[in-house]
Structure formats: structure tokens, C-alpha cells
Design a protein around this motif. Structure first.
Motif, PDB file in Angstrom:
ATOM      1  N   ALA A  15       0.872  -1.270   0.137  1.00 31.53           N
ATOM      2  CA  ALA A  15      -0.138   0.018  -0.032  1.00 31.53           C
ATOM      3  C   ALA A  15       0.872   1.225  -0.070  1.00 31.53           C
ATOM      4  O   ALA A  15       0.561   2.246  -0.566  1.00 31.53           O
ATOM      5  CB  ALA A  15      -0.788   0.010   1.097  1.00 31.53           C
ATOM      6  N   GLU A  16       1.871   1.349   0.701  1.00 27.88           N
ATOM      7  CA  GLU A  16       2.787   2.371   0.585  1.00 27.88           C
ATOM      8  C   GLU A  16       3.611   2.506  -0.399  1.00 27.88           C
ATOM      9  O   GLU A  16       3.756   3.845  -1.144  1.00 27.88           O
ATOM     10  CB  GLU A  16       3.926   2.159   1.903  1.00 27.88           C
ATOM     11  CG  GLU A  16       3.481   2.375   3.369  1.00 27.88           C
ATOM     12  CD  GLU A  16       4.450   1.912   4.298  1.00 27.88           C
ATOM     13  OE1 GLU A  16       5.509   1.523   3.823  1.00 27.88           O
ATOM     14  OE2 GLU A  16       4.045   2.143   5.386  1.00 27.88           O
ATOM     15  N   LYS A  17       3.813   1.517  -1.300  1.00 18.35           N
ATOM     16  CA  LYS A  17       4.354   1.566  -2.691  1.00 18.35           C
ATOM     17  C   LYS A  17       3.501   2.257  -3.640  1.00 18.35           C
ATOM     18  O   LYS A  17       3.753   3.281  -4.324  1.00 18.35           O
ATOM     19  CB  LYS A  17       4.910   0.231  -3.069  1.00 18.35           C
ATOM     20  CG  LYS A  17       6.327  -0.095  -2.491  1.00 18.35           C
ATOM     21  CD  LYS A  17       6.756  -1.529  -3.260  1.00 18.35           C
ATOM     22  CE  LYS A  17       8.128  -1.893  -2.695  1.00 18.35           C
ATOM     23  NZ  LYS A  17       8.535  -3.078  -3.394  1.00 18.35           N
ATOM     24  N   LYS A  18       2.316   1.819  -3.405  1.00 22.73           N
ATOM     25  CA  LYS A  18       1.133   2.105  -4.319  1.00 22.73           C
ATOM     26  C   LYS A  18       1.017   3.710  -4.148  1.00 22.73           C
ATOM     27  O   LYS A  18       0.885   4.525  -4.907  1.00 22.73           O
ATOM     28  CB  LYS A  18      -0.293   1.457  -4.027  1.00 22.73           C
ATOM     29  CG  LYS A  18      -1.270   2.032  -4.815  1.00 22.73           C
ATOM     30  CD  LYS A  18      -2.703   1.349  -4.656  1.00 22.73           C
ATOM     31  CE  LYS A  18      -3.798   1.588  -5.472  1.00 22.73           C
ATOM     32  NZ  LYS A  18      -4.956   0.912  -5.302  1.00 22.73           N
ATOM     33  N   SER A  19       0.894   4.205  -2.869  1.00 23.98           N
ATOM     34  CA  SER A  19       0.645   5.725  -2.728  1.00 23.98           C
ATOM     35  C   SER A  19       1.917   6.522  -3.157  1.00 23.98           C
ATOM     36  O   SER A  19       1.688   7.763  -3.597  1.00 23.98           O
ATOM     37  CB  SER A  19       0.098   6.028  -1.250  1.00 23.98           C
ATOM     38  OG  SER A  19       1.262   5.668  -0.353  1.00 23.98           O
ATOM     39  N   ALA A  20       3.014   5.923  -3.059  1.00 25.56           N
ATOM     40  CA  ALA A  20       4.316   6.637  -3.681  1.00 25.56           C
ATOM     41  C   ALA A  20       4.529   6.489  -4.994  1.00 25.56           C
ATOM     42  O   ALA A  20       5.412   7.300  -5.428  1.00 25.56           O
ATOM     43  CB  ALA A  20       5.518   5.982  -2.672  1.00 25.56           C
ATOM     44  N   SER A  21       4.068   5.618  -5.769  1.00 23.50           N
ATOM     45  CA  SER A  21       3.984   5.567  -7.170  1.00 23.50           C
ATOM     46  C   SER A  21       3.516   6.498  -8.081  1.00 23.50           C
ATOM     47  O   SER A  21       3.778   6.695  -9.116  1.00 23.50           O
ATOM     48  CB  SER A  21       3.623   4.063  -7.527  1.00 23.50           C
ATOM     49  OG  SER A  21       2.307   3.965  -7.795  1.00 23.50           O
ATOM     50  N   GLY A  46       0.520   6.691 -10.083  1.00 20.85           N
ATOM     51  CA  GLY A  46      -0.003   5.980 -10.905  1.00 20.85           C
ATOM     52  C   GLY A  46       0.962   5.058 -11.818  1.00 20.85           C
ATOM     53  O   GLY A  46       0.604   4.412 -12.799  1.00 20.85           O
ATOM     54  N   ARG A  47       2.140   4.849 -11.464  1.00 25.95           N
ATOM     55  CA  ARG A  47       2.992   4.109 -12.213  1.00 25.95           C
ATOM     56  C   ARG A  47       2.818   2.508 -11.681  1.00 25.95           C
ATOM     57  O   ARG A  47       2.235   2.470 -10.625  1.00 25.95           O
ATOM     58  CB  ARG A  47       4.468   4.397 -12.073  1.00 25.95           C
ATOM     59  CG  ARG A  47       4.791   5.800 -12.734  1.00 25.95           C
ATOM     60  CD  ARG A  47       6.443   6.256 -12.601  1.00 25.95           C
ATOM     61  NE  ARG A  47       6.907   5.838 -11.522  1.00 25.95           N
ATOM     62  CZ  ARG A  47       7.088   6.486 -10.322  1.00 25.95           C
ATOM     63  NH1 ARG A  47       6.757   7.699 -10.228  1.00 25.95           N
ATOM     64  NH2 ARG A  47       7.634   5.993  -9.169  1.00 25.95           N
ATOM     65  N   ASN A  48       3.604   1.667 -12.448  1.00 25.48           N
ATOM     66  CA  ASN A  48       3.411   0.338 -12.130  1.00 25.48           C
ATOM     67  C   ASN A  48       4.462   0.163 -10.848  1.00 25.48           C
ATOM     68  O   ASN A  48       5.644   0.508 -10.785  1.00 25.48           O
ATOM     69  CB  ASN A  48       3.974  -0.734 -13.059  1.00 25.48           C
ATOM     70  CG  ASN A  48       3.875  -2.067 -12.790  1.00 25.48           C
ATOM     71  OD1 ASN A  48       3.364  -2.441 -11.699  1.00 25.48           O
ATOM     72  ND2 ASN A  48       4.357  -3.030 -13.551  1.00 25.48           N
TER      73      ASN A  48
END
Length: 148
Positions: free
Chosen positions: A72-78, A80-82
Motif C-alpha cells: 500500500a505504501e508503494k502504491k501511494s508513492a508510485s 499511477g506508475r506500475n
């Protein structure tokens, strides 16, 4: 007092002499110095160092929620990227696969811990109380002449 440690001091099969000596030395130091010690292994009145070391410990069932949090942390920091890597998928599936076994292990450990407390002698259980006696068991054995 929050964690119990099972140290098998029985038959030496599967244990090296160094390992057996290490178990006994740990047990002796714990009984002589008590549960609180500093980074050098010396007796301490404060539990700061022990609490710091225990804060890094995670139960096996905590790995799955922790992995979800990392994703979830990676998703919020991305933005919109993969954001997923192959390691995220492998680790998540591994934690998911082992979760039932980890839960069963913790369940069994908790039951064994509860049952074992009832079998301890009174002389030990009264020392587990926060306001219990501070006399070392070794001193009591010497008083009663059991150390011969």
C-alpha cells in the motif's frame, strides 16, 4: 514477562556442546541478574534496552499485514506508475501460504504457555509477580542446603 522462551535443557541429541552450554549460561545469567540488562549483558534497573530489542520482533502472523502495508505504501508513492515488483508478489503469496501454519503455531504456543504456568512451583511463581520477592532462587537453595 511478555514473552516466554522455551529452552530445551533435556537430552543433548541434535545439540552441540556449545549450544547446551549457551542455554545453561543464559538461564544462569537470567536467574542471577534478572530479566533486565544493558547492551553489554550487565544487570540494569531499566528495561529500555530490552524493550528496544523486543520492538523489532514480529510474530509470524504479523508478516502478512505488514506485507500488505508495504504494498500500500508503494502504491501511494508510485503516483499511477506500475509499483509492484515480482518480489512483492512472491513474498505476499508466500506469507499468504504460510499464514494458516503460523496462526496454528501461535495458537499452540499460547496454549502451551498458559498450561506451563500452572505447573511451576510456588517459589518461582511468586517471583513472577511485580511485587514479588527479590531473593534469588540460588540464595534460597543455599539457605536450605540444596546446593551441595
Amino acid at each position: 514477562p511478555d514473552n516466554a522462551l522455551l529452552v530445551s535443557l533435556g537430552l543433548p541429541m541434535g545439540k552441540t556442546l556449545q549450544m547446551q552450554k549457551g542455554f545453561w549460561e543464559w538461564l544462569r545469567a537470567y536467574m542471577d541478574n534478572g530479566p533486565w540488562f544493558d547492551e553489554n549483558g550487565q544487570r540494569s534497573e531499566s528495561d529500555v534496552f530490552v524493550r528496544e530489542m523486543l520492538s523489532a520482533h514480529m510474530k509470524p502472523t504479523d508478516f502478512l499485514p505488514w506485507r500488505k502495508q508495504v504494498i500500500a505504501e508503494k502504491k501511494s508513492a508510485s503516483e499511477g506508475r506500475n509499483y509492484l515488483e515480482w518480489t512483492d508478489l512472491v513474498l505476499y503469496l508466500g506469507h499468504l501460504l504460510f499464514y494458516p501454519m503460523n496462526w496454528l503455531q501461535e495458537f499452540t504456543y499460547n496454549i502451551a504457555k498458559r498450561r506451563s504456568r500452572n505447573r511451576w512451583p510456588q517459589i518461582v511463581t511468586e517471583r513472577l509477580q511485580p511485587d514479588g520477592p527479590m531473593t534469588r532462587l540460588l540464595d534460597l537453595e543455599r539457605e536450605r542446603g540444596l546446593d551441595v
